[in-house]
Scaffold this active site. Structure first.
Site, PDB file in Angstrom:
ATOM      1  CG  ASP A  97      -1.732  -0.288   1.456  1.00  0.00           C
ATOM      2  OD1 ASP A  97      -2.204  -1.020   0.600  1.00  0.00           O
ATOM      3  OD2 ASP A  97      -2.500  -1.061   2.530  1.00  0.00           O
ATOM      4  CG  ASN A  99      25.479 -36.224  12.005  1.00  0.00           C
ATOM      5  OD1 ASN A  99      24.677 -35.243  11.842  1.00  0.00           O
ATOM      6  ND2 ASN A  99      25.705 -37.055  12.744  1.00  0.00           N
ATOM      7  CG  ASP A 103      -7.410  -5.069   1.701  1.00  0.00           C
ATOM      8  OD1 ASP A 103      -7.134  -4.855   0.197  1.00  0.00           O
ATOM      9  OD2 ASP A 103      -7.328  -3.999   1.956  1.00  0.00           O
TER      10      ASP A 103
HETATM   11  P1  ATP Z   1      -3.644   2.733  -0.273  1.00  0.00           P
HETATM   12  O1  ATP Z   1      -2.239   4.054  -0.895  1.00  0.00           O
HETATM   13  O2  ATP Z   1      -3.058   2.146   0.787  1.00  0.00           O
HETATM   14  O3  ATP Z   1      -4.190   2.147  -0.939  1.00  0.00           O
HETATM   15  P2  ATP Z   1      -5.819   5.049  -0.524  1.00  0.00           P
HETATM   16  O4  ATP Z   1      -6.066   5.940   0.177  1.00  0.00           O
HETATM   17  O5  ATP Z   1      -4.735   5.709  -1.379  1.00  0.00           O
HETATM   18  O6  ATP Z   1      -4.974   4.319  -0.274  1.00  0.00           O
HETATM   19  P3  ATP Z   1      -8.414   4.563  -0.594  1.00  0.00           P
HETATM   20  O7  ATP Z   1      -8.424   4.805   0.664  1.00  0.00           O
HETATM   21  O8  ATP Z   1      -8.658   2.879  -1.001  1.00  0.00           O
HETATM   22  O9  ATP Z   1      -6.929   4.299  -1.262  1.00  0.00           O
HETATM   23  O10 ATP Z   1      -8.601   6.024  -1.663  1.00  0.00           O
HETATM   24  C1  ATP Z   1      -9.242   6.183  -2.717  1.00  0.00           C
HETATM   25  C2  ATP Z   1      -9.932   7.635  -3.005  1.00  0.00           C
HETATM   26  O11 ATP Z   1     -10.575   8.047  -1.874  1.00  0.00           O
HETATM   27  C3  ATP Z   1      -8.396   8.639  -2.520  1.00  0.00           C
HETATM   28  O12 ATP Z   1      -7.343   9.070  -4.023  1.00  0.00           O
HETATM   29  C4  ATP Z   1      -9.196   9.796  -2.224  1.00  0.00           C
HETATM   30  O13 ATP Z   1      -9.170  10.750  -3.218  1.00  0.00           O
HETATM   31  C5  ATP Z   1     -10.396   9.156  -1.715  1.00  0.00           C
HETATM   32  N1  ATP Z   1     -10.439   8.970  -0.370  1.00  0.00           N
HETATM   33  C6  ATP Z   1      -9.596   8.540   0.328  1.00  0.00           C
HETATM   34  N2  ATP Z   1     -10.377   8.602   1.820  1.00  0.00           N
HETATM   35  C7  ATP Z   1     -11.450   9.380   1.225  1.00  0.00           C
HETATM   36  C8  ATP Z   1     -12.870   9.704   2.366  1.00  0.00           C
HETATM   37  N3  ATP Z   1     -12.613   9.616   3.791  1.00  0.00           N
HETATM   38  N4  ATP Z   1     -13.541  10.648   1.584  1.00  0.00           N
HETATM   39  C9  ATP Z   1     -13.518  10.786   0.347  1.00  0.00           C
HETATM   40  N5  ATP Z   1     -12.464  10.163  -0.218  1.00  0.00           N
HETATM   41  C10 ATP Z   1     -12.292   9.706   0.372  1.00  0.00           C
END
Ligand code: ATP
Length: 910
Positions: A345, A716, A654
């Site tokens: 990640d 051995n 996951d």
């Molecule tokens: P990782 O790199 O660990 O996969 P990530 O945070 O980039 O994590 P996700 O958490 O799946 O991946 O987030 C995907 C997308 O969703 C982000 O790029 C962001 O644009 C959006 N996002 C993340 N958190 C929120 C939230 N709390 N509310 C709305 N949109 C969000």
């Protein structure tokens, strides 16, 4: 799988226990009444204390610890030990009484060492089990508290949401969009819908849709669960015995060593027969020859190997846990060491997950946000110093459509939300007031496949009336297509193609700077949303939005990440970034960290098949906008290519990818219970560098096992060759059975344990990953061991023949041979530490324990040779200083021989 009551019961054991009442057939209120609890308030503390007394802790003892006496007895259950004991008795009857007694003592000591080692392994394992605890949110005394899962009692009300592990058996009293994955219990991997409605009294376990069972997991939705059974009374408790049987955790290496030991036993058998036959032909007494032969068998078979491997792996697991990686099973320690690809990640693992908004794009311009972290000091201004107009209006949606809070500069909640909230606060929105005034009517929670979050509120309309709205924040590529207007330079404007392109360009540019970009949007609705509607129905309202702003957020890389990635490169391990974030953002960060920045989006993977998929997966360093399904596809494609894959995961969805990989790495801090259940390794600090550290440890542990195997087997082989050649050359056996046993005993003990904890070789992360299929004793290695054994046999027999020919006493000759052989082992411990590197380097002194162990061996040998009381036991006689020096000098030849061999091999390889 099983659907009837009968088939749920494991081998009759559970049937004997009383079955719980048919809670599923009763309305929730009746169950609550029967359990004496008000579900709105939960139990009070004294109630909890009383119930705990009555029901005990909520734990399922999956594996009972082997009791000490059984463990001790097991040490004698080895067939070799039995043969030796029988032979000792026979020899005692036909020969003198000394040998059986000594052999008895040696066997006891040997068993003692084995017992100690296994105990140590057991202790390490149970210490690890204790580290993997789960917490539960319960309602007690009208408050919500987080307690350790083991503290739950019947009557507790547990609050659950997507990603949680169900901590006990219970009856649902509230459920919203609830789906639960019950494969741990029913074998059915599809999630089942759950509600509070009563079902038939004779419904099978899988059909009791208002019951949740311990160790199953919530896939989505929310629920309040009234705990009805805890600990061994739960369904898993009842089948614990069955789980216990299934949990045979033999690692491939242990398997290999087991078969190796067997093969060596056959070789030893042949050698014994040979010695026996030759001895009898030469006219020696039967008892003496038999004892000789059996002692040879004991010296020849490395019966201690499997135990040493278990101990080394278990101790290694403990060391890893101290370095923030909890490894659940022995086998994973081994697999970790052969990892070839780490799929990780980004957010929080490679980066700090400390988000700060830097840019806001709205009103047709880009605005800079000043200030650091979660402090609300800072301003939103243009490059020319202009202040953002209507800042409060732009950011009200951000504050309302967020669960984060900032208290005293500290964030409570998700960092992405925190960063947005902080810009809202900088824009002058009073979060507490706004949230109180415009409460949330309904919501579509954020999830990583949807990539946005929407909340529904009723705001104040311009005409003084009410204005129902939907507020949205999320990834621009998901939100922008759902937008119809934007906030341009002159106010609200239609988002025509050109403007849409402009927004895309802005997003792209921010992303290229490594920014995580979020879009914020809203829409006025005709009527307020239905608070009871399910998520899919609510999501229908997320359309025709007005784009309020696009926000660029920085998330700095973890300072240690780049080094860890470089280490991986040297170690022949490919690192791939798998992220939900935008492709360009991810590629920019990857590039900074030293990961191949060639990026692919999850959906692009969907169109690829076969070789094209394999190639793409091989080439790509960054997988962006990835959903959990894509992760599985990536893992499978990599596995197909023969890679050994470690894959990180934190979300509810996951689990499949974690299971599909060789080593599922779950995030211990940010990860859901589901991921932690599914992973083989749990990181307590969510840090990428910890994975690399664990791989290094895994390699070092495997190395140490191999060191020990080499050390032990060369002893051995040396012993076999010495005895067989002596017999064949019609020489008397150069050392007595008791002496052979002595060598066996002291070498199995301290030096073995010390080699097991040898510090990692300096080049451990500069080598290519090990082929997991490769045999631990390939031809090359076997030949090297025979080489060492031959040198030992030659030296030992040489000194023996020299002494005999020189007219020395038989006692002096055997003592010389015996001492030379022991010293050979001491010197060889240094050889064994590396198969290719010279022993003449600083690392040779790095293992103090080994030096100490070898010193102990030397002192014991001096005692055995010189203390008059033990001399008759070991058939020894005092040696002169000159004779000691001679033994030492001969023993050093094995070092010279090995150095020469290593030098030649190194030269050839170059
Ligand atoms: P990782 O790199 O660990 O996969 P990530 O945070 O980039 O994590 P996700 O958490 O799946 O991946 O987030 C995907 C997308 O969703 C982000 O790029 C962001 O644009 C959006 N996002 C993340 N958190 C929120 C939230 N709390 N509310 C709305 N949109 C969000």
């Amino acid at each position: 799988m099983s659907t009837t009551e009968e088939r749920q019961e494991p081998g009759g054991t559970a049937g004997e226990r009383e079955r719980p009442p048919a809670w599923h057939a009763q309305p929730a209120e009746e169950v609550a009444e029967a359990l004496g609890v008000d579900v709105e308030r939960g139990l009070d503390d004294d109630d909890v204390a009383r119930r705990r007394e009555e029901h005990g802790p909520n734990v399922v003892q999956e594996a009972e610890e082997t009791p000490g006496w059984k463990l001790l007895l097991r040490q004698f259950a080895d067939p070799l030990v039995v043969i030796l004991a029988v032979a000792a008795v026979v020899a005692g009857l036909v020969g003198d009484i000394k040998d059986p007694i000594v052999i008895g003592v040696v066997l006891l000591l040997n068993a003692g060492i084995g017992f100690y080692q296994e105990r140590q392994a057991q202790a390490s394992m149970s210490a690890l089990q204790e580290m993997l605890t789960f917490t539960a949110r319960v309602r007690r005394g009208g408050q919500v508290a987080e307690v350790d899962g083991s503290e739950l009692v019947p009557g507790d009300v547990v609050l659950l949401r997507g990603g949680d592990r169900v901590p006990a058996d219970g009856r649902l009293v509230r459920a919203k969009g609830l789906q639960v994955e019950e494969s741990a219990l029913t074998g059915e991997s599809a999630a089942v819908d759950k509600t509070t409605d009563p079902v038939d009294a004779d419904a099978a376990l899988a059909e009791r849709t208002n019951r949740l069972y311990m160790n199953t997991t919530v896939s989505r939705g929310e629920a309040d669960l009234l705990v009805t059974e805890t600990g061994m009374r739960t369904e898993v408790g009842r089948i614990a015995e069955r789980l216990r049987e299934e949990d045979d955790d033999t690692t491939p290496l242990q398997e290999q060593l087991r078969s190796l030991t067997l093969r060596l036993a056959v070789v030893a058998g042949i050698a014994c027969a040979l010695v026996l036959a030759l001895g009898l032909l030469q006219g020696d007494g039967f008892g003496e020859v038999l004892l000789d032969a059996v002692a040879l068998a004991v010296a020849a078979v490395p019966e201690g190997l499997p135990a040493v491997v278990t101990v080394t792996l278990a101790v290694g697991m403990n060391q890893m846990a101290k370095r923030n990686a909890i490894v659940k099973r022995l086998v994973s320690v081994e697999t970790l060491g052969s990892t070839t690809v780490i799929c990780t990640d980004k957010t929080g693992t490679l980066t700090l997950n400390e988000m700060t908004a830097r840019e806001v794009v709205t009103h047709g311009r880009t605005w800079q946000v000043s200030g650091e972290g979660y402090s609300t000091d800072g301003e939103i201004t243009s490059e020319d110093g202009d202040e953002l107009p209507d800042a409060r209006d732009v950011f009200l949606p951000v504050v309302l459509c967020s669960d984060a809070r900032v208290e005293d500069g500290e964030l409570k909640g998700e960092p992405t939300e925190g960063a947005l909230l902080v810009v809202g606060l900088k824009a002058g929105v009073d979060a507490d007031e706004a949230r109180e005034r415009y409460p949330r009517v309904a919501e579509v929670p954020f999830d990583s496949s949807r990539k946005y979050m929407a909340t529904f509120h009723v705001l104040d309309g311009e005409d003084g009336g009410e204005e129902p709205v939907v507020l949205v924040k999320g990834a621009p590529d998901v939100v922008l297509p759902r937008c119809a207007t934007w906030w341009g330079e002159d106010g609200k404007e239609d988002l025509d193609d050109e403007r849409r392109d402009r927004v895309r360009e802005v997003v792209e540019e921010l992303s290229r700077g490594g920014r995580r970009v979020l879009a914020v949007a809203s829409r006025a609705m005709d009527s307020p949303a239905d608070g009871d509607a399910d998520e899919d129905a609510l999501a229908e309202h997320v359309r025709d939005l007005h784009l309020q702003a696009v926000v660029g957020i920085v998330d700095p890389a973890r300072p240690e990440a780049a080094d860890a990635i470089a280490t991986c490169r040297d170690a022949g391990i490919t690192v791939k970034m798998i992220t939900g974030d935008h492709k360009v953002t991810a590629a920019a960060i990857a590039d900074d960290l030293g990961i191949e920045p060639e990026a692919l989006e999850g959906r692009e993977l969907e169109d690829l098949e076969g070789d094209a998929l394999d190639d793409a997966v091989e080439r790509t360093g960054v997988f962006a906008r990835v959903s959990p399904d894509h992760k599985v596809r990536i893992v499978e494609a990599l596995r197909e290519r023969g890679e050994v894959v470690a894959m990180t995961g934190d979300g509810v969805n996951d689990a499949a990818a974690l299971k599909a990989s060789h080593i599922g790495v779950a995030m211990g801090r940010s990860g859901s219970d589901v991921a932690k259940e599914a992973g083989e390794v749990v990181l307590t600090d969510d840090n990428f560098a910890t994975i690399v550290g664990a791989v290094e440890r895994g390699r070092a542990i495997y190395d140490n096992i191999v060191k020990f195997v080499r050390f032990q087997l060369s002893t051995n082989i040396g012993a076999i060759l010495t005895i067989v050649v002596a017999r064949a050359a019609t020489l008397p056996t150069p050392f007595s059975p008791v002496q052979i046993l002595w060598v066996n005993l002291i070498m199995d003990g301290p030096p073995a344990l010390a080699l097991g904890v040898d510090p990692p070789d300096p080049d451990v992360m500069r080598r290519k990953p090990r082929d997991p299929e490769a045999s631990v004793l390939g031809t090359g290695r076997l030949l090297r061991l025979v080489w060492i054994g031959a040198v030992m046999a030659t030296g030992t027999l040489g000194v023996f023949v020299w002494a005999t020919l020189g007219g020395q006493d038989e006692a002096v000759a055997t003592t010389l041979a015996f001492t030379t052989f022991v010293l050979f082992q001491v010197v060889n411990a240094f050889n064994a530490r590396s198969e290719t590197a010279t022993a003449f380097r600083r690392h040779s002194l790095a293992n103090r324990r080994l030096l100490l162990a070898l010193a102990v061996v030397l002192v014991l040998q001096v005692l055995v040779v010189h203390v008059p009381l033990v001399q008759p036991v070991f058939d020894t006689t005092a040696l002169t200083l000159g004779q000691w020096a001679l033994c030492g000098a001969i023993a050093l030849t094995v070092l010279v021989a090995e150095e020469a061999r290593k030098a030649v091999e190194r030269a050839v390889r170059r």
